[in-house]
Design a protein around this motif. Structure first.
Motif, PDB file in Angstrom:
ATOM      1  N   GLN A  87     -25.110  -5.696 -25.939  1.00 49.95           N
ATOM      2  CA  GLN A  87     -24.859  -5.376 -24.523  1.00 49.95           C
ATOM      3  C   GLN A  87     -23.609  -6.097 -24.023  1.00 49.95           C
ATOM      4  N   ARG A  88     -23.434  -7.320 -24.522  1.00 50.36           N
ATOM      5  CA  ARG A  88     -22.243  -8.103 -24.144  1.00 50.36           C
ATOM      6  C   ARG A  88     -20.975  -7.409 -24.651  1.00 50.36           C
ATOM      7  N   ALA A  89     -21.046  -6.936 -25.892  1.00 51.30           N
ATOM      8  CA  ALA A  89     -19.893  -6.224 -26.470  1.00 51.30           C
ATOM      9  C   ALA A  89     -19.579  -4.968 -25.663  1.00 51.30           C
ATOM     10  N   GLU A  90     -20.620  -4.282 -25.206  1.00 58.47           N
ATOM     11  CA  GLU A  90     -20.412  -3.064 -24.407  1.00 58.47           C
ATOM     12  C   GLU A  90     -19.705  -3.403 -23.084  1.00 58.47           C
ATOM     13  N   ALA A  91     -20.119  -4.519 -22.466  1.00 58.29           N
ATOM     14  CA  ALA A  91     -19.448  -4.926 -21.222  1.00 58.29           C
ATOM     15  C   ALA A  91     -17.984  -5.285 -21.509  1.00 58.29           C
ATOM     16  N   PHE A  92     -17.753  -6.035 -22.590  1.00 60.54           N
ATOM     17  CA  PHE A  92     -16.365  -6.386 -22.945  1.00 60.54           C
ATOM     18  C   PHE A  92     -15.545  -5.130 -23.246  1.00 60.54           C
ATOM     19  N   ARG A  93     -16.166  -4.158 -23.884  1.00 60.90           N
ATOM     20  CA  ARG A  93     -15.466  -2.901 -24.196  1.00 60.90           C
ATOM     21  C   ARG A  93     -14.827  -2.323 -22.932  1.00 60.90           C
ATOM     22  N   TRP A  94     -15.596  -2.277 -21.843  1.00 59.77           N
ATOM     23  CA  TRP A  94     -15.085  -1.655 -20.623  1.00 59.77           C
ATOM     24  C   TRP A  94     -14.106  -2.558 -19.883  1.00 59.77           C
ATOM     25  N   ILE A  95     -14.292  -3.868 -20.028  1.00 64.49           N
ATOM     26  CA  ILE A  95     -13.328  -4.792 -19.411  1.00 64.49           C
ATOM     27  C   ILE A  95     -11.960  -4.608 -20.082  1.00 64.49           C
ATOM     28  N   PHE A  96     -11.963  -4.595 -21.417  1.00 60.32           N
ATOM     29  CA  PHE A  96     -10.678  -4.427 -22.115  1.00 60.32           C
ATOM     30  C   PHE A  96     -10.105  -3.031 -21.880  1.00 60.32           C
ATOM     31  N   PHE A  97     -10.979  -2.039 -21.869  1.00 61.55           N
ATOM     32  CA  PHE A  97     -10.507  -0.664 -21.646  1.00 61.55           C
ATOM     33  C   PHE A  97      -9.802  -0.555 -20.297  1.00 61.55           C
ATOM     34  N   VAL A  98     -10.466  -1.046 -19.255  1.00 61.80           N
ATOM     35  CA  VAL A  98      -9.909  -0.800 -17.920  1.00 61.80           C
ATOM     36  C   VAL A  98      -8.634  -1.604 -17.681  1.00 61.80           C
ATOM     37  N   VAL A  99      -8.569  -2.799 -18.282  1.00 65.20           N
ATOM     38  CA  VAL A  99      -7.359  -3.609 -18.090  1.00 65.20           C
ATOM     39  C   VAL A  99      -6.196  -3.035 -18.908  1.00 65.20           C
ATOM     40  N   SER A 100      -6.475  -2.659 -20.163  1.00 64.59           N
ATOM     41  CA  SER A 100      -5.352  -2.228 -21.007  1.00 64.59           C
ATOM     42  C   SER A 100      -4.994  -0.752 -20.818  1.00 64.59           C
ATOM     43  N   GLU A 101      -5.978   0.099 -20.539  1.00 64.26           N
ATOM     44  CA  GLU A 101      -5.705   1.546 -20.482  1.00 64.26           C
ATOM     45  C   GLU A 101      -5.571   2.096 -19.061  1.00 64.26           C
ATOM     46  N   VAL A 102      -6.105   1.373 -18.096  1.00 63.53           N
ATOM     47  CA  VAL A 102      -6.028   1.879 -16.718  1.00 63.53           C
ATOM     48  C   VAL A 102      -5.104   0.993 -15.871  1.00 63.53           C
ATOM     49  N   GLU A 103      -5.430  -0.305 -15.791  1.00 67.59           N
ATOM     50  CA  GLU A 103      -4.616  -1.179 -14.930  1.00 67.59           C
ATOM     51  C   GLU A 103      -3.142  -1.176 -15.348  1.00 67.59           C
ATOM     52  N   ALA A 104      -2.892  -1.135 -16.652  1.00 72.48           N
ATOM     53  CA  ALA A 104      -1.497  -1.183 -17.114  1.00 72.48           C
ATOM     54  C   ALA A 104      -0.681  -0.050 -16.493  1.00 72.48           C
ATOM     55  N   HIS A 105      -1.276   1.149 -16.447  1.00 71.13           N
ATOM     56  CA  HIS A 105      -0.536   2.290 -15.877  1.00 71.13           C
ATOM     57  C   HIS A 105      -0.440   2.183 -14.355  1.00 71.13           C
ATOM     58  N   LEU A 106      -1.525   1.695 -13.738  1.00 66.45           N
ATOM     59  CA  LEU A 106      -1.481   1.527 -12.271  1.00 66.45           C
ATOM     60  C   LEU A 106      -0.374   0.551 -11.885  1.00 66.45           C
ATOM     61  N   TRP A 107      -0.269  -0.508 -12.665  1.00 64.82           N
ATOM     62  CA  TRP A 107       0.737  -1.531 -12.362  1.00 64.82           C
ATOM     63  C   TRP A 107       2.145  -0.992 -12.608  1.00 64.82           C
ATOM     64  N   THR A 108       2.300  -0.181 -13.664  1.00 63.64           N
ATOM     65  CA  THR A 108       3.626   0.412 -13.923  1.00 63.64           C
ATOM     66  C   THR A 108       4.029   1.312 -12.746  1.00 63.64           C
ATOM     67  N   ILE A 109       3.061   2.094 -12.253  1.00 65.57           N
ATOM     68  CA  ILE A 109       3.368   2.961 -11.102  1.00 65.57           C
ATOM     69  C   ILE A 109       3.791   2.106  -9.896  1.00 65.57           C
ATOM     70  N   ALA A 110       3.008   1.046  -9.636  1.00 69.22           N
ATOM     71  CA  ALA A 110       3.328   0.183  -8.478  1.00 69.22           C
ATOM     72  C   ALA A 110       4.706  -0.454  -8.644  1.00 69.22           C
ATOM     73  N   GLN A 111       5.011  -0.891  -9.863  1.00 71.09           N
ATOM     74  CA  GLN A 111       6.325  -1.517 -10.079  1.00 71.09           C
ATOM     75  C   GLN A 111       7.457  -0.545  -9.766  1.00 71.09           C
ATOM     76  N   HIS A 112       7.290   0.703 -10.245  1.00 73.83           N
ATOM     77  CA  HIS A 112       8.388   1.658 -10.061  1.00 73.83           C
ATOM     78  C   HIS A 112       8.396   2.300  -8.679  1.00 73.83           C
ATOM     79  N   ARG A 113       7.282   2.127  -7.918  1.00 74.81           N
ATOM     80  CA  ARG A 113       7.301   2.599  -6.524  1.00 74.81           C
ATOM     81  C   ARG A 113       7.928   1.562  -5.593  1.00 74.81           C
TER      82      ARG A 113
END
Ligand SMILES: N[C@@H](CCC(=O)N[C@@H](CS)C(=O)NCC(=O)O)C(=O)O
Length: 218
Positions: A87-113
């Motif tokens: 269960q811990r691994a499953e929680a970490f899976r989503w933490i890493f997913f959202v930071v590396s696959e979602v936040e990274a793009h959100l931050w790139t958009i914010a930087q270029h806006r």
């Protein structure tokens, strides 16, 4: 403990975690827009000039995810992270997913806006980020259609990070966040700890503003 944060920023992840575990902490609002992050006093706390920062005794911790994980470990009874390995691994899976696959793009958009100096912005980057984000939103949609929380049947630290990134996408007016994700965001926002965290950051900002504004009657 003392958290340095700012309204409408990644510090909400940390205030939310602190509120979920019922911690007692001081909160100091840092006005990034007024340049406080670059002040010598704040740079003595975090030379990077960024929030959030958590100080706890002799420890000064930066990085919002590290702070959320520290809070989870310091208050094990609140069970923000499961103890069962799978269960811990499953929680970490989503933490890493959202930071590396979602936040990274959100931050790139914010930087270029707005965040980069104007001569460094490449507006065309946004379309590629949106295309990638929409793929990741579909992944989240699939899982959140089948489960109440991102890593299963109970709330974890992963929900704090996924909710924060999804609300970031909505406030950036990005399309593609699905119905199950929207319903999930609304459920998470109903949590009393979320409301307390938002109020704590908002009130601190308002108090600081009022203190800086000379009274009209003075
Ligand atoms: N990866 C860091 C990012 C921290 C960060 O960039 N914070 C922003 C606010 S959300 C900031 O302080 N920006 C001010 C600056 O870059 O000067 C984290 O998650 O804590």
């Amino acid at each position: 403990m003392k958290l340095y944060g700012s309204k409408n920023s990644r510090s909400l992840r940390c205030t939310w975690a602190l509120e979920e575990v019922g911690a007692s902490y001081d909160y100091q609002h840092v006005w990034l827009m007024k340049g406080e992050g670059q002040s010598p006093a704040f740079k003595a706390i975090n030379p990077a000039g960024k929030i959030p920062v958590l100080s706890d005794g002799d420890m000064t911790l930066t990085e919002s995810v590290a702070i959320v994980m520290y809070v989870a470990e310091k208050f094990p009874d609140a069970a923000l992270m499961p103890t069962n390995a799978k269960q811990r691994a499953e929680a970490f899976r989503w933490i890493f997913f959202v930071v590396s696959e979602v936040e990274a793009h959100l931050w790139t958009i914010a930087q270029h806006r707005f965040a980069l100096p104007e001569d460094k912005r490449v507006p065309a980057v946004e379309a590629t980020c949106v295309w990638q984000l929409q793929r990741e939103f579909r992944v989240l949609e699939k899982f959140l259609t089948a489960r109440p929380f991102i890593s299963g049947d109970r709330f974890t630290a992963a929900d704090i990070l996924v909710t924060h990134c999804l609300t970031w996408a909505l406030s950036a007016k990005l399309d593609g966040v699905g119905q199950a994700c929207l319903a999930y965001i609304e459920r998470m926002k109903q949590r009393p700890a979320f409301a307390r965290a938002v109020a704590r950051e908002r009130d601190a900002a308002e108090q600081q503003d009022a203190a800086a504004t000379p009274s009209a009657t003075a």
